[in-house]
Design a protein around this motif. Sequence first.
Motif, PDB file in Angstrom:
ATOM      1  N   GLN A 118       0.817  -1.191   0.088  1.00 14.26           N
ATOM      2  CA  GLN A 118       0.020  -0.091   0.042  1.00 14.26           C
ATOM      3  C   GLN A 118       0.780   1.169  -0.007  1.00 14.26           C
ATOM      4  O   GLN A 118       1.931   1.395   0.566  1.00 14.26           O
ATOM      5  N   ASP A 119       0.317   2.360  -0.756  1.00 16.40           N
ATOM      6  CA  ASP A 119       1.142   3.427  -0.614  1.00 16.40           C
ATOM      7  C   ASP A 119       0.668   4.203   0.727  1.00 16.40           C
ATOM      8  O   ASP A 119      -0.550   4.012   0.783  1.00 16.40           O
ATOM      9  N   ILE A 120       1.361   5.033   1.446  1.00 18.68           N
ATOM     10  CA  ILE A 120       0.893   5.544   2.507  1.00 18.68           C
ATOM     11  C   ILE A 120       1.139   7.029   2.427  1.00 18.68           C
ATOM     12  O   ILE A 120       2.080   7.653   1.969  1.00 18.68           O
ATOM     13  N   THR A 121      -0.097   7.596   2.545  1.00 16.79           N
ATOM     14  CA  THR A 121      -0.070   9.096   1.822  1.00 16.79           C
ATOM     15  C   THR A 121      -0.560   9.848   3.323  1.00 16.79           C
ATOM     16  O   THR A 121      -0.686  11.169   3.157  1.00 16.79           O
ATOM     17  N   LEU A 122      -1.241   9.173   4.378  1.00 15.68           N
ATOM     18  CA  LEU A 122      -1.758   9.856   5.429  1.00 15.68           C
ATOM     19  C   LEU A 122      -2.616  11.048   4.944  1.00 15.68           C
ATOM     20  O   LEU A 122      -2.767  12.351   5.344  1.00 15.68           O
ATOM     21  N   GLY A 123      -3.645  10.635   3.821  1.00 14.61           N
ATOM     22  CA  GLY A 123      -4.609  11.337   3.671  1.00 14.61           C
ATOM     23  C   GLY A 123      -4.091  12.554   2.627  1.00 14.61           C
ATOM     24  O   GLY A 123      -5.090  13.283   1.912  1.00 14.61           O
ATOM     25  N   GLY A 124      -2.998  12.542   2.333  1.00 15.19           N
ATOM     26  CA  GLY A 124      -2.255  13.424   1.075  1.00 15.19           C
ATOM     27  C   GLY A 124      -2.907  13.284  -0.410  1.00 15.19           C
ATOM     28  O   GLY A 124      -3.432  12.416  -0.639  1.00 15.19           O
TER      29      GLY A 124
END
Lengths: 214, 214
Positions: free
Chosen positions: B208-214
């Motif tokens: 998964q890519d982790i974007t923290l909502g970005g």
Amino acid sequence: MRIPAHIGIIPDGNRRWAENKGLLKEEGYERGLKPGLDLFKLCEEIGIKEITYYGFTMDNTKRPSVQALAFTKACIEAVKLLCHEDASLLVLGNTDSKMFPKELKQYTKRQVFGKGTTKVNFLVNYGWHWDLSRSTDKALKNQNDLLKTLYSSDISRIDLIIRWGGRRRLSGFLPIQSVYSDFYIIDQYWPDFQSQHLYEALEWYNKQDITLGG
Amino acid sequence: MRIPAHIGIIPDGNRRWAENKGLLKEEGYERGLKPGLDLFKLCEEIGIKEITYYGFTMDNTKRPSVQALAFTKACIEAVKLLCHEDASLLVLGNTDSKMFPKELKQYTKRQVFGKGTTKVNFLVNYGWHWDLSRSTDKALKNQNDLLKTLYSSDISRIDLIIRWGGRRRLSGFLPIQSVYSDFYIIDQYWPDFQSQHLYEALEWYNKQDITLGG
């Protein structure tokens, strides 16, 4: 491999497991103890730094008392097992209620056991609304009043959330209205929306039991 | 058939769709307009009473400005399309920021269009923390201070939530710490836990890519 720093564990299905085995529903809980310890040890080996276990909630305590008794007992035993591990342990939940087991009161301040390598949070008699209500704001003390303090107060509780594009996360979407929502993920990207996606989601939703956390 | 009263729509994958078609990422958003209208009409037919669309968030506006411009434009157009339907429409988001499009200010009070049959909420420049901060409590005005007001303030943001037993919901699990978490569902019941379940979840999480909502 990128390892999550903190994992949340929702150990669901104990009652359905027991029923499938021809046991009483409440007999499922104690069969969840060994899995919880096994999981802890695996996470330790892998190097996961923090684990949060969803023990039971204030909502759950509304279930038949024989079940409440059984899951409470299982949580007490689970915490005692974790005390023999290298854990920095906190039991968190509403201790003001009689549903909070007195045997666990001593663990409501974080304590280091052994080398304290893994941070473990164990939720016992936890409530999402209770969690938010520690604030000094009086409006947050009551669940309905809390909802009224939101900018999104005109948006009601959500039953079903459908997400396109395959990601399995909320990304900050209405955290309060989604506390009990069912999530349905569609792998196709949104521009490839088809009516069939919605029908699939609704068929799936139709088969879910709705408990609102109960 | 049991129909959800309120569905949340997370229309994700516009940029990935565009890339797959050899287009620029930002070209994906306008291709999400027709799906949004088609979905509205389907819900109307089926009798779903309330729809919430996740337009864009305050987190999203940190993306490259060419993308922010494109998704803002798509949201403005989507709202204009919905005004021609039988909708009771509210656009909700932080209007104090310059990222909130002035074209949508007029829709930030709920308005009835046509017969107003379906309640539609459209989130534009929405933020979960902003949503909670309307409260009169000063501590809620700042994201870090808000976290400190929680009873669960000692529990950090969760990266991965693993749920056993097949249900796809949070059931009130730490709503604030889970705003950006990835969810992995295991169909087996918790007493049938196997190490393989955890490995599967970690392998999935690793991709998964982790974007923290970005």
